[in-house]
Design a protein around this motif. Structure first.
Motif, PDB file in Angstrom:
ATOM      1  N   TRP A 180       0.879  -1.177  -0.152  1.00 45.43           N
ATOM      2  CA  TRP A 180       0.048   0.083  -0.058  1.00 45.43           C
ATOM      3  C   TRP A 180       1.017   1.187   0.100  1.00 45.43           C
ATOM      4  O   TRP A 180       2.132   0.971   0.102  1.00 45.43           O
ATOM      5  CB  TRP A 180      -0.883  -0.002   1.167  1.00 45.43           C
ATOM      6  N   SER A 181       0.365   2.417  -0.264  1.00 46.93           N
ATOM      7  CA  SER A 181       1.224   3.464  -0.469  1.00 46.93           C
ATOM      8  C   SER A 181       1.686   4.082   0.794  1.00 46.93           C
ATOM      9  O   SER A 181       2.820   4.773   0.820  1.00 46.93           O
ATOM     10  CB  SER A 181       0.074   4.700  -0.904  1.00 46.93           C
ATOM     11  N   SER A 198      -3.526   4.082  -1.085  1.00 46.68           N
ATOM     12  CA  SER A 198      -3.626   3.577  -2.538  1.00 46.68           C
ATOM     13  C   SER A 198      -2.879   2.361  -2.726  1.00 46.68           C
ATOM     14  O   SER A 198      -1.782   2.276  -2.111  1.00 46.68           O
ATOM     15  CB  SER A 198      -3.119   4.710  -3.411  1.00 46.68           C
ATOM     16  N   GLY A 240      -2.629   1.237  -5.937  1.00 42.25           N
ATOM     17  CA  GLY A 240      -2.695   1.222  -7.370  1.00 42.25           C
ATOM     18  C   GLY A 240      -1.831   2.545  -7.870  1.00 42.25           C
ATOM     19  O   GLY A 240      -0.736   2.810  -7.044  1.00 42.25           O
ATOM     20  N   PRO A 241      -1.792   2.755  -9.057  1.00 36.46           N
ATOM     21  CA  PRO A 241      -0.475   3.427  -9.660  1.00 36.46           C
ATOM     22  C   PRO A 241      -0.594   5.186  -8.907  1.00 36.46           C
ATOM     23  O   PRO A 241       0.331   5.841  -9.203  1.00 36.46           O
ATOM     24  CB  PRO A 241      -0.605   3.477 -11.017  1.00 36.46           C
ATOM     25  N   TYR A 242      -1.831   5.451  -8.664  1.00 37.10           N
ATOM     26  CA  TYR A 242      -1.959   7.032  -8.313  1.00 37.10           C
ATOM     27  C   TYR A 242      -2.731   7.154  -7.045  1.00 37.10           C
ATOM     28  O   TYR A 242      -3.429   5.966  -6.716  1.00 37.10           O
ATOM     29  CB  TYR A 242      -3.018   7.690  -9.451  1.00 37.10           C
ATOM     30  N   LYS A 290       1.033  10.289  -8.828  1.00 38.43           N
ATOM     31  CA  LYS A 290       1.727   9.164  -8.674  1.00 38.43           C
ATOM     32  C   LYS A 290       1.970   8.547  -7.603  1.00 38.43           C
ATOM     33  O   LYS A 290       1.971   9.489  -6.397  1.00 38.43           O
ATOM     34  CB  LYS A 290       3.249   9.241  -9.378  1.00 38.43           C
ATOM     35  N   ASN A 291       1.591   7.374  -7.120  1.00 35.39           N
ATOM     36  CA  ASN A 291       1.546   6.494  -5.863  1.00 35.39           C
ATOM     37  C   ASN A 291       3.258   6.288  -5.824  1.00 35.39           C
ATOM     38  O   ASN A 291       3.685   5.604  -6.500  1.00 35.39           O
ATOM     39  CB  ASN A 291       1.040   5.383  -5.866  1.00 35.39           C
ATOM     40  N   TRP A 319       3.981   2.433  -5.729  1.00 38.42           N
ATOM     41  CA  TRP A 319       3.477   1.576  -6.642  1.00 38.42           C
ATOM     42  C   TRP A 319       4.508   0.539  -6.920  1.00 38.42           C
ATOM     43  O   TRP A 319       5.646   1.061  -7.342  1.00 38.42           O
ATOM     44  CB  TRP A 319       3.020   2.572  -7.869  1.00 38.42           C
ATOM     45  N   TYR A 320       4.122  -0.726  -7.170  1.00 39.65           N
ATOM     46  CA  TYR A 320       4.756  -1.730  -7.068  1.00 39.65           C
ATOM     47  C   TYR A 320       4.921  -2.411  -8.583  1.00 39.65           C
ATOM     48  O   TYR A 320       5.639  -3.066  -8.902  1.00 39.65           O
ATOM     49  CB  TYR A 320       4.209  -2.828  -6.399  1.00 39.65           C
ATOM     50  N   GLU A 336      -1.889   4.050 -15.792  1.00 43.35           N
ATOM     51  CA  GLU A 336      -0.278   4.314 -15.553  1.00 43.35           C
ATOM     52  C   GLU A 336       0.472   4.065 -16.782  1.00 43.35           C
ATOM     53  O   GLU A 336       1.530   4.519 -17.028  1.00 43.35           O
ATOM     54  CB  GLU A 336       0.358   3.204 -14.589  1.00 43.35           C
TER      55      GLU A 336
END
Length: 598
Positions: free
Chosen positions: A158-159, A253, A255-257, A272-273, A276-277, A592
């Motif tokens: 997670w973020s 988040s 996700g990517p954002y 942007k996160n 993000w992995y 993304e």
């Protein structure tokens, strides 16, 4: 439920998935017939395959689109890092929990897709693929009892840096299982209520679900995974689900954002996160501006106030965006399809002979030609209510032309009158007379007043049934009254859209005995087939069962398929990797990958 990016998917609220294999088309002034080809693109992490949907659609209008010559399609999907894009949405979220009954609408799901992990993703050819950013694998490891094992990527977090683990799956299952949380206002409980145990490995990265019976649509579950550690800060299951996630703009988040700023009813800003992995997102900032109305969104696009309009097309809006310079215009079909439906209870609609005559007398291909066929003549008429043309399940062609087999929907007035005559009806002075000698009352057709397509379908239905001595009155409801009237069964005939993302479950909610939506239809045979299809794991057997369901429903005069729902994406051609998603989760599915072309 109302779509916030368009009006055609109004009743659709089914879980779905995320990854898209896409195709990029050429710039503006592309004839619709040219959008049907396959164009190779450079693959990236999320461009798994290249498939273009063949079917194109749009609302009807007064004028045809000009037959301009196309620019050459581009195969480049290379984009730079950095930049900002603004997308339009018709309305802001009223509930920030995408799994709740209030939050599970098309527009709200699309806006919140970038904030959550998703195990499976949908390709443009309607196939479902594993989201390899989140999972190493997901598979059925046992059938008796059915067990599904998910292996989570070690780097998935997670973020705030908290690992994504089996605890998140466990929480997401519990809040959608009435046995564990009766007070949770979940939009969807099917499948989740069949899970008897959720077992997680010591490292948290392998989670195994055990089911009380096979569940064919298991890949559609956990489409949004909620963070268990955030839920714990909100309170117990019901409080966290209903209030914590529902009322609070997400500060997390997976996700990517993630959300940087939200102004209620005005705009949302995503950045942007940093945790993000997956492969890094390209655009620095993505803004959502809330602009009601398709026309107002196109005007904002023309004025440079937004960069992306993603909506159901009309001839007028398509013509407008095609007239703009340096604009990419994409059109495609979706897994939501349009159909006519009939009540099966009440004083007159309970007679199967009347419904059969209506099904036989209506000309569905004529409806298509006079609506979406106005500017997309290659858009096919659907001849199935369970699959859209070209759809595959497990790589096997699933679509069958069942209306032809049943000889319905062809506008055969003579055959329709024969059905009525044999059932004791007759026509006197142009009016259909019931077997008891009384005139048939006017049939009420419910439609959405703000939807051009549905209004036109109602008018065509009116004219096509007149030769049978049937008078149809159009009940043009506004948005506030339409959905309640539909659910209450306040109609004889209606036109609507339904998503087919969940196979038999997509139909069971309409046509199963005591279904949530009030057709009043009850068939032991249909219920048997629904139950069999829901538990059948073999793709070929599932396809056969679904087509049996289709023929049963249409034989009983309950549903008449029309055509797949259309979608349009329009944006300046300086942007790349923005596409149409056939599932209900919209264009943000590969957000993304969006970026400025190199």
């Amino acid at each position: 439920m109302t779509s916030h990016f368009g009006v055609l998917a109004a009743e659709s609220s089914h879980p779905g998935s995320r990854r898209l294999s896409r195709v990029a088309f050429s710039e503006s002034r592309i004839p619709l017939t040219q959008l049907r080809g396959r164009v190779p693109v450079k693959t990236s992490r999320r461009l798994v395959a290249v498939v273009a949907l063949a079917a194109l659609a749009g609302m009807a209008g007064c004028t045809k689109i000009a037959d301009d010559k196309p620019n050459a399609p581009t195969s480049s999907t290379e984009v730079t890092d950095g930049g900002t894009l603004t997308i339009a949405a018709a309305s802001a979220p009223v509930d920030w929990n995408p799994l709740s009954a209030a939050g599970d609408t098309t527009g709200q799901r699309q806006q919140q897709w970038p904030f959550y992990p998703h195990p499976f993703l949908t390709n443009p050819d309607t196939t479902v693929v594993l989201n390899k950013a989140l999972l190493e694998s997901a598979e059925v490891v046992s059938t008796d009892p059915m067990k599904v094992e998910y292996k989570i990527q070690p780097k998935a977090v997670w973020s705030d840096g908290t690992p994504i683990t089996g605890k998140d799956f466990e929480y997401t299952q519990a809040v959608q299982d009435p046995k564990k949380c009766a007070e949770c206002k979940a939009a969807f409980t099917e499948g989740y209520s069949l899970i008897t145990s959720v077992d997680t490995s010591a490292d948290g990265k392998t989670v195994t679900m055990t089911y009380s019976q096979p569940f064919a649509q298991w890949q559609a579950l956990f489409n949004y995974i909620l963070p268990a550690h955030v839920a714990a800060s909100y309170g117990n299951l019901a409080t966290s689900f209903n209030d914590g996630f529902g009322k609070n703009v997400p500060k997390f988040s997976g996700g990517p954002y993630l959300v940087k700023e939200y102004q209620d009813g005005v705009s949302m800003t995503m950045v942007k996160n940093p945790k993000w992995y997956g492969e890094p997102a390209h655009l620095d900032t993505i803004n959502t501006r809330y602009i009601a109305g398709q026309g107002a969104q196109i005007t904002a696009l023309q004025n440079g106030e937004i960069d992306l309009a993603y909506q159901n097309p009309t001839v007028d809006t398509v013509n407008q965006v095609k007239a703009m310079n340096n604009m990419t215009v994409l059109l495609g079909s979706t897994l939501t399809y349009f159909h006519l439906g009939m009540k099966t209870t009440g004083d007159v609609m309970s007679d199967p002979a009347l419904r059969k005559a209506i099904s036989t007398g209506l000309n569905l291909d004529d409806m298509r030609k006079r609506t979406v066929g106005q500017f997309a003549p290659d858009q096919p008429t659907s001849k199935s209510s369970v699959y859209v043309p070209g759809q595959k399940v497990g790589g096997i062609p699933a679509y069958r032309e069942n209306t032809d087999e049943l000889n319905i929907g062809k506008g055969d007035t003579k055959a329709a009158l024969d059905i009525l005559q044999k059932a004791g009806y007759k026509i006197t002075d142009g009016k259909l007379i019931l077997p008891d000698g009384k005139p048939l009352r006017d049939l009420k057709m419910l439609t959405l007043s703000t939807d051009v397509l549905r209004m036109e379908l109602a008018q065509i239905t009116q004219s096509q049934l007149k030769p049978l001595g049937i008078t149809v009155t159009i009940d043009a409801a506004d948005g506030a009254r339409y959905s309640p009237a539909l659910r209450a069964g306040s109609f004889d005939i209606m036109a609507t859209g339904t998503a087919l993302d969940l196979g038999s479950l997509s139909l069971q909610q309409w046509y199963g005995t005591k279904a949530a939506r009030s057709f009043g239809y009850s068939s032991p045979e249909a219920d048997r087939l629904f139950a069999a299809a829901a538990t059948e794991l073999d793709p070929q057997k599932q396809i056969d069962l679904m087509n049996e369901i289709d023929r049963t429903l249409m034989s009983d005069g309950v549903v008449l398929p029309l055509f797949a729902s259309p979608q349009m994406a329009a944006y300046p051609s300086k942007f790349g990797n923005i596409f149409i998603n056939p599932s209900k989760y919209g264009t943000t599915m590969n957000i993304e990958q969006w970026g400025l072309r190199k």
